[in-house]
Design a protein around this motif. Structure first.
Motif, PDB file in Angstrom:
ATOM      1  N   HIS A 173     -11.309   5.743  -1.209  1.00 15.37           N
ATOM      2  CA  HIS A 173     -10.787   6.672  -2.213  1.00 15.37           C
ATOM      3  C   HIS A 173     -10.757   6.007  -3.587  1.00 15.37           C
ATOM      4  CE1 HIS A 173      -8.465   9.802  -4.125  1.00 15.37           C
ATOM      5  NE2 HIS A 173      -7.701   8.847  -4.625  1.00 15.37           N
ATOM      6  N   TYR A 174     -10.268   4.770  -3.641  1.00 13.53           N
ATOM      7  CA  TYR A 174     -10.196   4.069  -4.928  1.00 13.53           C
ATOM      8  C   TYR A 174     -11.580   3.846  -5.524  1.00 13.53           C
ATOM      9  CZ  TYR A 174      -5.198   2.973  -4.465  1.00 13.53           C
ATOM     10  OH  TYR A 174      -3.844   3.043  -4.370  1.00 13.53           O
ATOM     11  N   SER A 175     -12.578   3.616  -4.671  1.00 10.65           N
ATOM     12  CA  SER A 175     -13.937   3.401  -5.180  1.00 10.65           C
ATOM     13  C   SER A 175     -14.589   4.696  -5.655  1.00 10.65           C
ATOM     14  CB  SER A 175     -14.816   2.792  -4.086  1.00 10.65           C
ATOM     15  OG  SER A 175     -14.361   1.516  -3.759  1.00 10.65           O
ATOM     16  N   SER A 176     -14.411   5.757  -4.882  1.00 11.11           N
ATOM     17  CA  SER A 176     -15.080   7.019  -5.201  1.00 11.11           C
ATOM     18  C   SER A 176     -14.355   7.840  -6.268  1.00 11.11           C
ATOM     19  CB  SER A 176     -15.208   7.867  -3.939  1.00 11.11           C
ATOM     20  OG  SER A 176     -15.971   7.187  -2.978  1.00 11.11           O
ATOM     21  N   TYR A 177     -13.029   7.794  -6.229  1.00 12.76           N
ATOM     22  CA  TYR A 177     -12.235   8.631  -7.134  1.00 12.76           C
ATOM     23  C   TYR A 177     -11.135   7.801  -7.802  1.00 12.76           C
ATOM     24  CZ  TYR A 177     -14.330  11.893  -3.837  1.00 12.76           C
ATOM     25  OH  TYR A 177     -15.203  12.555  -3.036  1.00 12.76           O
ATOM     26  N   LYS A 200      -2.783  10.794   2.244  1.00 12.11           N
ATOM     27  CA  LYS A 200      -1.472  10.128   2.273  1.00 12.11           C
ATOM     28  C   LYS A 200      -0.821  10.247   3.644  1.00 12.11           C
ATOM     29  CE  LYS A 200       0.033  10.650  -2.513  1.00 12.11           C
ATOM     30  NZ  LYS A 200       1.040  11.232  -3.398  1.00 12.11           N
ATOM     31  N   ASN A 201      -0.861  11.442   4.204  1.00 13.01           N
ATOM     32  CA  ASN A 201      -0.263  11.660   5.525  1.00 13.01           C
ATOM     33  C   ASN A 201      -0.955  10.837   6.598  1.00 13.01           C
ATOM     34  OD1 ASN A 201       1.534  13.479   4.391  1.00 13.01           O
ATOM     35  ND2 ASN A 201       0.279  15.267   4.892  1.00 13.01           N
ATOM     36  N   ARG A 202      -2.282  10.788   6.525  1.00 12.87           N
ATOM     37  CA  ARG A 202      -3.030  10.000   7.503  1.00 12.87           C
ATOM     38  C   ARG A 202      -2.732   8.516   7.362  1.00 12.87           C
ATOM     39  NH1 ARG A 202      -9.074   9.736   6.942  1.00 12.87           N
ATOM     40  NH2 ARG A 202      -9.146   7.554   7.400  1.00 12.87           N
ATOM     41  N   LEU A 203      -2.649   8.030   6.118  1.00 13.76           N
ATOM     42  CA  LEU A 203      -2.335   6.623   5.896  1.00 13.76           C
ATOM     43  C   LEU A 203      -0.934   6.286   6.408  1.00 13.76           C
ATOM     44  CD1 LEU A 203      -3.844   6.106   2.338  1.00 13.76           C
ATOM     45  CD2 LEU A 203      -4.682   5.119   4.479  1.00 13.76           C
ATOM     46  N   LEU A 247       0.823  -1.208   0.000  1.00 18.57           N
ATOM     47  CA  LEU A 247       0.000   0.000   0.000  1.00 18.57           C
ATOM     48  C   LEU A 247       0.860   1.263   0.000  1.00 18.57           C
ATOM     49  CD1 LEU A 247      -2.888  -1.044   2.410  1.00 18.57           C
ATOM     50  CD2 LEU A 247      -2.804  -1.142  -0.084  1.00 18.57           C
ATOM     51  N   ARG A 248       1.984   1.215   0.687  1.00 14.70           N
ATOM     52  CA  ARG A 248       2.899   2.371   0.666  1.00 14.70           C
ATOM     53  C   ARG A 248       3.398   2.633  -0.757  1.00 14.70           C
ATOM     54  NH1 ARG A 248       5.838   1.489   6.368  1.00 14.70           N
ATOM     55  NH2 ARG A 248       4.734   3.124   7.474  1.00 14.70           N
ATOM     56  N   GLN A 249       3.726   1.572  -1.457  1.00 16.00           N
ATOM     57  CA  GLN A 249       4.162   1.738  -2.844  1.00 16.00           C
ATOM     58  C   GLN A 249       3.049   2.339  -3.695  1.00 16.00           C
ATOM     59  OE1 GLN A 249       5.360  -2.142  -4.141  1.00 16.00           O
ATOM     60  NE2 GLN A 249       7.300  -2.092  -3.027  1.00 16.00           N
ATOM     61  N   LEU A 284      -7.216   0.606   5.552  1.00 19.32           N
ATOM     62  CA  LEU A 284      -7.719  -0.101   4.367  1.00 19.32           C
ATOM     63  C   LEU A 284      -9.038   0.493   3.893  1.00 19.32           C
ATOM     64  CD1 LEU A 284      -7.011  -3.838   5.297  1.00 19.32           C
ATOM     65  CD2 LEU A 284      -5.639  -2.325   3.869  1.00 19.32           C
ATOM     66  N   ASN A 285      -9.915   0.783   4.825  1.00 17.14           N
ATOM     67  CA  ASN A 285     -11.210   1.359   4.450  1.00 17.14           C
ATOM     68  C   ASN A 285     -11.045   2.740   3.827  1.00 17.14           C
ATOM     69  OD1 ASN A 285     -12.605  -0.884   5.332  1.00 17.14           O
ATOM     70  ND2 ASN A 285     -13.029  -0.024   7.353  1.00 17.14           N
ATOM     71  N   SER A 286     -10.126   3.531   4.350  1.00 21.36           N
ATOM     72  CA  SER A 286      -9.894   4.867   3.798  1.00 21.36           C
ATOM     73  C   SER A 286      -9.375   4.794   2.370  1.00 21.36           C
ATOM     74  CB  SER A 286      -8.884   5.626   4.655  1.00 21.36           C
ATOM     75  OG  SER A 286      -9.357   5.785   5.952  1.00 21.36           O
ATOM     76  N   LEU A 287      -8.389   3.940   2.166  1.00 25.37           N
ATOM     77  CA  LEU A 287      -7.808   3.827   0.833  1.00 25.37           C
ATOM     78  C   LEU A 287      -8.792   3.187  -0.149  1.00 25.37           C
ATOM     79  CD1 LEU A 287      -5.350   4.420  -0.862  1.00 25.37           C
ATOM     80  CD2 LEU A 287      -4.409   2.210  -0.173  1.00 25.37           C
ATOM     81  N   ALA A 288      -9.487   2.160   0.291  1.00 25.39           N
ATOM     82  CA  ALA A 288     -10.479   1.517  -0.580  1.00 25.39           C
ATOM     83  C   ALA A 288     -11.598   2.497  -0.938  1.00 25.39           C
ATOM     84  CB  ALA A 288     -11.051   0.275   0.101  1.00 25.39           C
TER      85      ALA A 288
END
Length: 132
Positions: A100-104, A114-117, A44-46, A94-98
């Motif tokens: 973002h990927y779903s919505s945008y 990114k900072n929060r992740l 996920l970092r990559q 995971l929920n935050s990143l998923a």
């Protein structure tokens, strides 16, 4: 006698294929929670650090989505893991990143996200070092 051997061979083939099908991990995760969590964090970092112009961006994002799904499917119902601080923090990330990927899907990840992740990934690693 020929009928007996053909049935025996069929039975052996069914058992062999059945056992081989149960032995692998198709999701690419090892089953070791700590090791799997660190591997997913690295992937996920990559994915979040990739440049928007990078030709591998789509492949890294697809791999990240797959890892999110695989990790969630494997560990969300494991009682020994679901109460750990590392797991709850990891699920938040995971929920935050998923989301973002779903919505945008075509937009870059905002710097704030990114900072929060990164902060959450650091917390996950620290919790794993502490044993939880």
């Amino acid at each position: 006698m020929k009928h007996y051997w053909s049935r025996l061979l069929a039975l052996v083939l069914v058992v062999t294929l059945g056992l081989m099908g149960c032995s692998g991990t198709p999701d690419g995760l090892s089953g070791d929670y700590r090791q799997d969590t660190l591997a997913v964090v690295n992937t996920l970092r990559q994915a979040i650090e990739v440049s928007p112009e990078d030709p591998n961006k789509a492949a890294l994002q697809a791999e990240a989505r797959q890892k999110i799904n695989d990790f969630s499917a494997r560990y969300q119902r494991v009682n020994s893991v679901s109460g750990l601080n590392s797991f709850t923090t990891m699920r938040t990330a995971l929920n935050s990143l998923a989301g973002h990927y779903s919505s945008y899907p075509n937009r870059p990840i905002p710097e704030k996200l990114k900072n929060r992740l990164e902060l959450e990934f650091d917390r996950v690693e620290l919790a794993l070092k502490r044993g939880g």
